[in-house]
Design a protein around this motif. Structure first.
Motif, short mmCIF file in Angstrom:
data_model
loop_
_atom_site.label_atom_id
_atom_site.label_comp_id
_atom_site.label_asym_id
_atom_site.label_seq_id
_atom_site.Cartn_x
_atom_site.Cartn_y
_atom_site.Cartn_z
N MET A 128 4.41 7.93 -10.53
CA MET A 128 5.61 7.60 -9.78
C MET A 128 5.39 7.70 -8.27
SD MET A 128 8.24 9.82 -12.03
CE MET A 128 9.68 9.15 -11.26
N CYS A 129 5.86 6.68 -7.58
CA CYS A 129 6.00 6.75 -6.13
C CYS A 129 7.46 7.11 -5.90
CB CYS A 129 5.66 5.39 -5.53
SG CYS A 129 6.35 5.13 -3.90
N ARG A 130 7.70 8.05 -4.99
CA ARG A 130 9.08 8.50 -4.77
C ARG A 130 9.81 7.63 -3.75
NH1 ARG A 130 9.95 11.93 -8.97
NH2 ARG A 130 8.16 13.28 -9.20
N CYS A 131 9.10 6.67 -3.16
CA CYS A 131 9.73 6.02 -2.01
C CYS A 131 9.66 4.49 -2.01
CB CYS A 131 9.13 6.56 -0.73
SG CYS A 131 7.36 6.54 -0.73
N SER A 132 9.13 3.86 -3.04
CA SER A 132 9.10 2.39 -3.00
C SER A 132 9.28 1.82 -4.40
CB SER A 132 7.79 1.89 -2.38
OG SER A 132 6.76 1.94 -3.32
N GLY A 133 9.15 0.52 -4.49
CA GLY A 133 9.25 -0.12 -5.79
C GLY A 133 7.88 -0.28 -6.41
N ASP A 169 0.84 -1.20 0.00
CA ASP A 169 0.00 0.00 0.00
C ASP A 169 0.88 1.25 0.00
OD1 ASP A 169 0.18 -1.75 2.15
OD2 ASP A 169 -1.00 -0.48 3.46
N GLN A 170 0.41 2.26 -0.72
CA GLN A 170 1.16 3.50 -0.88
C GLN A 170 0.56 4.60 -0.01
OE1 GLN A 170 2.06 2.30 -5.50
NE2 GLN A 170 1.83 4.46 -5.04
N CYS A 171 1.18 5.77 -0.02
CA CYS A 171 0.75 6.84 0.88
C CYS A 171 -0.44 7.61 0.30
CB CYS A 171 1.91 7.80 1.13
SG CYS A 171 2.31 8.82 -0.31
N GLY A 172 -1.01 8.44 1.16
CA GLY A 172 -2.18 9.23 0.75
C GLY A 172 -1.86 10.28 -0.28
N PHE A 173 -0.59 10.56 -0.46
CA PHE A 173 -0.23 11.58 -1.44
C PHE A 173 -0.27 11.03 -2.87
CE2 PHE A 173 2.73 14.36 -3.74
CZ PHE A 173 2.13 15.57 -3.48
N CYS A 174 0.29 9.83 -3.07
CA CYS A 174 0.35 9.30 -4.44
C CYS A 174 -0.79 8.34 -4.76
CB CYS A 174 1.69 8.63 -4.70
SG CYS A 174 1.98 7.15 -3.72
N SER A 175 -1.47 7.80 -3.73
CA SER A 175 -2.50 6.79 -4.00
C SER A 175 -3.66 7.29 -4.87
CB SER A 175 -3.08 6.24 -2.69
OG SER A 175 -2.15 5.37 -2.11
S1 FES Z 1 4.08 5.76 -1.23
FE1 FES Z 1 3.37 7.67 -1.93
S2 FES Z 1 5.02 8.63 -2.90
FE2 FES Z 1 5.74 6.69 -2.31
#
Ligand code: FES
Ligand code: FES
Length: 149
Positions: A129-134, A93-99
């Protein structure tokens, strides 16, 4: 100039400035799922769907949206939940910013392609793009989801 802006099936009489981009208009109207990242059409976090097409709202003029159907993640709560279930099942799961932008891109992918290959999924989502994961887990989750639908 006045336009009829249709967001998530609701109609708004809207008066955009000539240089106003859709991201600004949507956030002014309260659709704060739409995020600004790069502001140069590179990251995809501002992605929304306009008349069935995925667009970066940071570079799409609001004045082009007269009578068009704009869809944000607030407009597809069930679909967003469904996508999130597959993503979290893979533990990615990704963050609320990129999801929100990512979910809109996945939704657009589903509208456009039936049974896409992994290569097609990767190609379609390359702009988000997610800036922090694969990405491997997310791609795996999307492939599994589309195989059972
Ligand atoms: S999880 Fe949202 S930018 Fe990487
Ligand atoms: S903020 Fe629009 S593509 Fe990055």
């Amino acid at each position: 100039m006045k336009i009829n802006l249709i967001v998530n099936h609701n109609h708004y009489d809207y008066y955009p400035r000539p240089d106003e981009y859709l991201i600004e208009s949507l956030r002014k109207l309260g659709f704060q799922s739409v995020k600004k990242g790069c502001d140069t059409t590179s990251c995809g976090v501002c992605s929304v769907i306009v008349d069935g097409q995925l667009v970066p709202s940071c570079s799409y003029l609001t004045s082009r949206c007269d009578q068009k159907e704009v869809l944000t993640v607030e407009g597809i709560p069930e679909e967003a939940r469904h996508i999130a279930e597959f993503i979290t099942a893979e533990g990615v799961d990704q963050c609320g910013f990129c999801s929100p932008g990512h979910v809109m891109a996945i939704h657009a992918l589903k509208l456009e392609l039936k049974n896409p290959t992994m290569e097609e999924i990767k190609h379609y989502l390359a702009g988000n793009m997610c800036r922090c994961s694969g990405y491997e887990g997310q791609h795996r989750a999307i492939k599994k989801m589309m195989e059972v639908e």
